[in-house]
Design an enzyme around this catalytic site. Structure first.
Site, PDB file in Angstrom:
ATOM      1  CB  CYS A  71      18.253 -16.523  -4.383  1.00  0.00           C
ATOM      2  SG  CYS A  71      18.553 -16.328  -2.664  1.00  0.00           S
ATOM      3  CG  ASP A 105      25.318  -3.700 -14.927  1.00  0.00           C
ATOM      4  OD1 ASP A 105      24.200  -4.241 -14.298  1.00  0.00           O
ATOM      5  OD2 ASP A 105      25.801  -3.386 -14.761  1.00  0.00           O
ATOM      6  CG  ASP A 143      22.135  -1.052  -8.240  1.00  0.00           C
ATOM      7  OD1 ASP A 143      22.167  -0.253  -7.537  1.00  0.00           O
ATOM      8  OD2 ASP A 143      22.001  -2.838  -7.409  1.00  0.00           O
ATOM      9  CG  ASP A 197      20.961  -5.785 -13.226  1.00  0.00           C
ATOM     10  OD1 ASP A 197      21.188  -6.142 -11.463  1.00  0.00           O
ATOM     11  OD2 ASP A 197      22.148  -4.438 -13.149  1.00  0.00           O
TER      12      ASP A 197
HETATM   13 MG    MG Z   1      23.615  -4.959 -12.382  1.00  0.00          MG
HETATM   14 ZN    ZN Z   2      20.542 -15.188  -1.553  1.00  0.00          ZN
END
Ligand code: MG
Ligand code: ZN
Length: 175
Positions: free
Chosen positions: A91, A118, A12, A10
């Protein structure tokens, strides 16, 4: 589970930033995030970005800007959901459309892949649904995901909880 093939990471709150949207040009990595990516790549794992970026649908950034960001970090490929939550796409995490696409494109067994993120109710649920290893980092929303927001993913436990991305990478290569 056999030898690990790939890691989905991931952006952010996991690689850096705040857990909220930040334009790629303004994004700041956490300490040792690049070292973590290099460590994983150096151990032979393929490294894929795995991120929801609905602000793309609002025109606040282009998908190419994210792709370029991940390329500069050393990612093999970026899987980015650009859609709003209302779009009903397959998605957007916790959907596993991006994981299935990556598995098809790279010949992966998702049971031999890991997700590092996270957020419990997106990253960890997606990993759970795909049968992948679930690694939660405490950065970003990680601490909150384990406490205040645990009710949003009540029946799932991470396979490992790492202080941050570097510890997550160390865990993965040493397990
Ligand atoms: Mg994140
Ligand atoms: Zn999507």
């Amino acid at each position: 589970m056999g030898e690990m093939q790939a890691v989905f990471i991931d952006r952010d709150g996991t690689l850096g930033g705040t857990g909220h949207f930040i334009h790629p040009r303004d994004f700041t990595l956490y300490p040792r995030a690049l070292e973590a990516i290099a460590l994983l790549k150096g151990s032979g794992l393929r490294i894929f970005a795995f991120t929801n970026q609905h602000r793309i649908a609002r025109g606040e950034a282009a998908i190419e800007e994210f792709e370029e960001q991940f390329r500069t970090y050393g990612f093999d490929q970026a899987y980015i959901c650009p859609h709003s939550s209302e779009a009903g796409c397959a998605c957007r995490k916790p959907g596993i459309g991006m994981l299935l696409q990556a598995a098809a494109e790279h010949g992966l067994d998702l049971a031999r892949c890991a997700v590092i993120g996270d957020v419990g109710d997106t990253d960890m649920i997606a990993a759970h649904r795909a049968g992948a290893l679930k690694i939660l980092v405490r950065t970003g929303w990680g601490e909150g995901s384990l406490t205040e927001f645990k009710h949003r993913w009540p029946d799932i436990e991470p396979d490992y909880i790492a202080a941050e991305i570097w510890e997550a990478a160390r865990y993965l290569i040493n397990r």
